[in-house]
Scaffold this motif. Structure first.
Motif, PDB file in Angstrom:
ATOM      1  N   GLU A   1       0.819  -1.209   0.000  1.00 36.36           N
ATOM      2  CA  GLU A   1       0.000   0.000   0.000  1.00 36.36           C
ATOM      3  C   GLU A   1       0.857   1.264   0.000  1.00 36.36           C
ATOM      4  O   GLU A   1       1.780   1.412   0.793  1.00 36.36           O
ATOM      5  N   TYR A   2       0.540   2.178  -0.908  1.00 38.54           N
ATOM      6  CA  TYR A   2       1.205   3.470  -1.113  1.00 38.54           C
ATOM      7  C   TYR A   2       2.539   3.355  -1.846  1.00 38.54           C
ATOM      8  O   TYR A   2       3.070   4.357  -2.322  1.00 38.54           O
ATOM      9  N   VAL A   3       3.117   2.164  -1.927  1.00 42.40           N
ATOM     10  CA  VAL A   3       4.302   1.959  -2.767  1.00 42.40           C
ATOM     11  C   VAL A   3       4.032   0.767  -3.682  1.00 42.40           C
ATOM     12  O   VAL A   3       4.855  -0.127  -3.826  1.00 42.40           O
ATOM     13  N   ASP A   4       2.878   0.783  -4.319  1.00 42.30           N
ATOM     14  CA  ASP A   4       2.455  -0.327  -5.177  1.00 42.30           C
ATOM     15  C   ASP A   4       3.211  -0.359  -6.498  1.00 42.30           C
ATOM     16  O   ASP A   4       3.269  -1.400  -7.148  1.00 42.30           O
ATOM     17  N   LEU A   5       3.754   0.773  -6.929  1.00 42.05           N
ATOM     18  CA  LEU A   5       4.368   0.845  -8.248  1.00 42.05           C
ATOM     19  C   LEU A   5       5.587  -0.066  -8.362  1.00 42.05           C
ATOM     20  O   LEU A   5       6.334  -0.252  -7.402  1.00 42.05           O
ATOM     21  N   GLY A   6       5.764  -0.636  -9.560  1.00 42.10           N
ATOM     22  CA  GLY A   6       6.870  -1.554  -9.790  1.00 42.10           C
ATOM     23  C   GLY A   6       8.222  -0.898  -9.569  1.00 42.10           C
ATOM     24  O   GLY A   6       8.355   0.332  -9.608  1.00 42.10           O
ATOM     25  N   ARG A   7       9.260  -1.717  -9.372  1.00 46.29           N
ATOM     26  CA  ARG A   7      10.576  -1.208  -8.996  1.00 46.29           C
ATOM     27  C   ARG A   7      11.162  -0.242 -10.037  1.00 46.29           C
ATOM     28  O   ARG A   7      11.785   0.765  -9.678  1.00 46.29           O
ATOM     29  N   ILE A   8      10.974  -0.537 -11.323  1.00 51.15           N
ATOM     30  CA  ILE A   8      11.492   0.365 -12.358  1.00 51.15           C
ATOM     31  C   ILE A   8      10.881   1.751 -12.208  1.00 51.15           C
ATOM     32  O   ILE A   8      11.579   2.776 -12.313  1.00 51.15           O
ATOM     33  N   TRP A   9       9.580   1.807 -11.935  1.00 55.07           N
ATOM     34  CA  TRP A   9       8.906   3.101 -11.780  1.00 55.07           C
ATOM     35  C   TRP A   9       9.379   3.796 -10.507  1.00 55.07           C
ATOM     36  O   TRP A   9       9.482   5.027 -10.475  1.00 55.07           O
ATOM     37  N   GLN A  10       9.674   3.015  -9.466  1.00 55.59           N
ATOM     38  CA  GLN A  10      10.245   3.602  -8.255  1.00 55.59           C
ATOM     39  C   GLN A  10      11.590   4.263  -8.540  1.00 55.59           C
ATOM     40  O   GLN A  10      11.859   5.377  -8.075  1.00 55.59           O
ATOM     41  N   ILE A  11      12.428   3.561  -9.283  1.00 56.93           N
ATOM     42  CA  ILE A  11      13.758   4.102  -9.603  1.00 56.93           C
ATOM     43  C   ILE A  11      13.638   5.378 -10.422  1.00 56.93           C
ATOM     44  O   ILE A  11      14.322   6.384 -10.155  1.00 56.93           O
ATOM     45  N   LEU A  12      12.757   5.364 -11.416  1.00 53.96           N
ATOM     46  CA  LEU A  12      12.564   6.563 -12.236  1.00 53.96           C
ATOM     47  C   LEU A  12      12.018   7.720 -11.400  1.00 53.96           C
ATOM     48  O   LEU A  12      12.422   8.878 -11.586  1.00 53.96           O
ATOM     49  N   LEU A  13      11.110   7.416 -10.464  1.00 51.69           N
ATOM     50  CA  LEU A  13      10.580   8.458  -9.595  1.00 51.69           C
ATOM     51  C   LEU A  13      11.687   9.039  -8.722  1.00 51.69           C
ATOM     52  O   LEU A  13      11.769  10.263  -8.528  1.00 51.69           O
ATOM     53  N   LEU A  14      12.554   8.172  -8.200  1.00 51.81           N
ATOM     54  CA  LEU A  14      13.652   8.648  -7.360  1.00 51.81           C
ATOM     55  C   LEU A  14      14.589   9.558  -8.157  1.00 51.81           C
ATOM     56  O   LEU A  14      15.007  10.619  -7.662  1.00 51.81           O
TER      57      LEU A  14
END
Length: 760
Positions: free
Chosen positions: A408-421
């Motif tokens: 919950e609240y960090v549902d996005l896949g790891r690639i999208w997390q990296i791009l967001l960071l």
């Protein structure tokens, strides 16, 4: 004025608090519930393997994870808590098996004496830890193995397409064939078995389970531990002591301020002297996206809420065929973070050149590039989540990187997390390079700018913990790092960032002294982080963590509430600022949104937050509707209102001197606040209280069951929520119409001269 002592206190609080947080992260890693290499019967037959359990956790994540019911109390609220549900079904299966074998009738038909005998036998078997640390195997009895197999078959029917489960699936908003493969359904059952075993088996050498006896389950005497009760009392005492100490300090400070000269309010608006640079004007498109995402998020919220009464449809439309509950809830929670964060990030990009009066080279290009990158993350992550839940992503590794992480609240896949960071670090770079010339100047506001820059860099830095787990990380460790994001990032450093920004705006407008603003923000940051950082532990009481986490979480989560007792003064000061001079009326509604922030900080974050924060309260309330009560009133009430207030401030600057029509803003402001309050107190709160009573009397499994939630009274209370939701939705639509009106000219007073066209 010297700020040395305040800076030293802030540094001490920061480093000491994180030392505690990191130390217990290591402790959690050492004492987390073990995942056995094999679950075996006494004769040696293998029931489950470690690979089955880990794959089962990945399958649970792929189907939506915490957006489809919950595990260990964390997740959504329509479907059951699978750990509590499995445990209760397992216990009743074994009791009935023994009762039928010994007495020829089900357990419920026995007299109290015979029930007591079987219950004692059950407790001995379930609570005894049979995990062998040498071999890594968990040995279970033949009866427990039979119960496990029966439950695997049961959950295979639930998550498959067995027609006998159609009505039940409708109630818990799960479509048929949520997990399509029989092998995957077996592995999902293995994960549920392990999650339930962790909640019911004692830690080695102790008389409490890995989850501190959560969930409540009378059949094996899963009741609150003595630590849960004692430290709940201590937390209340510390809250009262903290309130008294802060009240005394505030009274002393107010006495000192009486001897200071009153601030001289400018006769004209100082912000009008700020000329919008190309990069500042480029932020306008961010606010359009904020508005669009807010409207979509509101619509998804309405659909998600409706699924709790019509699980696979929306007023007869089979909407769940395309957008099942797990999808709409995922998008609803994720878009809330996205639009609020976008509003705050855009404000930072807007305010950078405004502070320094300097437009760095290629700043506008950077702002536009970041805008495209953020859109890519939003659209890409949402598409991946939909594809995973719908079953189009079958490979578990591909799901982890591109689909649905299930948390919950960090549902996005790891690639999208990296791009967001990467995007967040780019945002900080763009903002810092714009502010840097002002920071190099020795001025009265330099200290405030330094704090602003520190709060800003904390935003990308404290998103890094979202990368600290991998595909097969232990659930306890994922939960630990996830709350660094949800609590520290969203509830912590974003709030510090916004507080500094608001103080800067008021100081720049001449409504407060820069020195006073700096001192007040430093002090409020100290007391907020003093409770807020270690207070992260109040989310981890029952997540396979040691007792020390419960102790620190209880103490410091109470201290989180302390600074909120002065919110009334903050609201009064904001209202006073709005009436300081005639020209301040231009900013009346942005300031009113800040007043609303103060109100919801007290009610949503403070009262509704502390309602569930003490360990004894959360023991019975975790995973019930008291959690979304706090979530809605704190997330939108505090952070959403902050985002809207900051957006209105920036739009006021971007639209020049031309006066606004404010009737629509006035309507939207009151509709949002009245709707949110109505939704909370007429529906979420009473449902949560009734669930809490059921949890105390029968156990968590019952409070979360379809049997309980689909009683007429509970369903009527869910329907009552529609009144508040409708009022709230009208407020969101009003905001959207107002922002559109700024682009078309309809939101301006007709009598004024035409203003210059603002381009992004």
């Amino acid at each position: 004025m010297t700020y040395k002592k305040l800076w030293m206190a802030l540094a001490l609080v920061f480093f000491a608090s994180f030392a505690v947080l990191l130390y217990y992260g290591g402790e959690i890693y050492q004492v987390k519930p073990p995942i056995p290499e094999k679950v075996v019967m006494q004769a040696g037959s293998v029931v489950f393997t470690k690979q089955d359990i880990e794959d089962g956790q990945n399958i649970w994540q792929r189907m939506g994870g915490q957006e489809v019911g919950s595990v260990w109390g964390h997740g959504a609220y329509v479907a059951p808590d699978w750990s509590a549900d499995w445990l209760h079904r397992e216990l009743t299966f074994m009791l009935d098996k023994w009762s039928n074998a010994a007495y020829g009738q089900p357990y419920d038909k026995l007299d109290e004496g015979k029930k007591g005998e079987l219950k004692a036998k059950l407790k001995q078997e379930i609570r005894t830890n049979t995990y062998d640390q040498q071999t890594g195997n968990l040995v279970i009895s033949d009866d427990r193995a039979e119960a496990a197999q029966t439950l695997v078959d049961y959950y295979s029917k639930v998550f498959g397409d067995d027609p006998s489960m159609d009505q039940y699936r409708e109630k818990i908003a799960i479509p048929a064939n949520t997990v399509k493969s029989a092998e995957d359904r077996f592995k999902l059952g293995a994960f549920f078995f392990w999650a339930a075993w962790s909640t019911s088996t004692n830690r080695p050498g102790q008389e409490i389970t890995y989850t501190n006896n959560w969930p409540g389950e009378p059949l094996i005497d899963n009741v609150p531990t003595s630590s849960t009760i004692i430290w709940s009392l201590v937390s209340v005492i510390l809250l009262l002591a903290g309130v008294g100490a802060l009240g005394w300090y505030f009274a002393v400070q107010r006495k000192k301020e009486e001897h200071e000269l009153a601030v001289k309010i400018p006769d004209k608006d100082p912000l009008l002297s700020i000329k919008a640079t190309p990069s500042m004007r480029a932020t306008l498109k961010y606010f359009w996206v904020v508005t669009a995402l807010m409207v979509v998020q509101m619509g998804l919220g309405a659909i998600t809420a409706h699924y709790s009464v019509e699980g696979n449809g929306f007023y007869g439309i089979p909407l769940a065929d395309w957008l099942p509950y797990a999808v709409t809830r995922t998008w609803h929670t994720q878009l809330a973070i996205f639009w609020i964060a976008t509003a705050w990030l855009a404000t930072g990009l807007y305010i950078g050149p405004a502070i320094s009066g300097h437009e760095p080279k290629f700043q506008r290009l950077g702002v536009n590039f970041l805008f495209g990158a953020l859109l890519l993350v939003v659209v890409g992550s949402m598409a991946g989540q939909w594809a995973a839940i719908k079953g189009y992503i079958t490979n578990l590794s591909s799901n982890f990187y591109f689909g649905h992480q299930g948390y919950e609240y960090v549902d996005l896949g790891r690639i999208w997390q990296i791009l967001l960071l990467i995007g967040l670090f780019l945002w900080f770079f763009l903002m810092a390079r714009a502010i840097w010339p002002a920071l190099k100047r020795k001025s009265e506001g330099r200290q405030l700018l330094m704090l602003f820059l520190i709060a800003s860099v904390a935003i990308p830095v404290f998103y890094v913990p979202g990368l600290m787990w991998d595909q097969n990380s232990h659930l306890s460790m994922v939960t630990y790092w996830r709350w660094w994001i949800v609590h520290l990032w969203v509830e912590g450093f974003f709030e510090v960032f916004a507080s500094v920004l608001i103080a800067f705006l008021f100081a720049r407008m001449g409504l407060i002294k820069t020195a006073s603003a700096t001192a007040n923000v430093l002090f409020s940051t100290i007391i907020f982080l003093f409770g807020g950082i270690i207070g992260t532990f109040h989310h981890l009481y029952f997540a396979g963590t040691p007792t020390g986490v419960l102790v620190f979480g209880a103490v410091f989560s109470a201290l989180e509430v302390v600074p909120l007792v002065l919110i009334g003064f903050e609201a009064y000061e904001n209202l006073r600022h709005s009436k300081a001079k005639a020209w301040v009326a231009r900013y009346r509604w942005p300031i009113y949104f800040f007043v609303a922030v103060a109100f919801w900080n007290l009610l949503g974050a403070g009262i509704f937050g502390f309602l569930i924060n003490p360990p004894i309260a959360l023991y019975y309330m975790q995973g019930l509707n008291t959690t979304p009560l706090h979530g809605h009133t704190a997330l939108f009430g505090v952070y959403g209102m902050l985002g809207l207030g900051l957006m209105m401030f920036c739009l006021r600057g971007l639209t020049g001197e031309r006066p606004w029509k404010t009737k629509l803003l006035r309507f939207s402001f009151w509709a949002l606040n009245i709707g949110l309050l109505t939704m909370g107190v007429t529906s979420l709160l009473p449902v949560g209280i009734l669930q809490t009573i059921a949890s105390m009397e029968h156990g968590m499994w019952y409070a979360r069951s379809a049997e309980f939630l689909h009683q007429p009274l509970l369903q009527n209370l869910v329907w009552i929520r529609a009144a508040g939701d409708t009022i709230f939705a009208a407020g969101v639509v009003g905001i959207a119409m107002f922002v559109i009106g700024l682009a078309t000219g309809r939101s301006y007073e007709k009598s004024s001269a035409a203003s210059s066209h603002v381009q992004a």
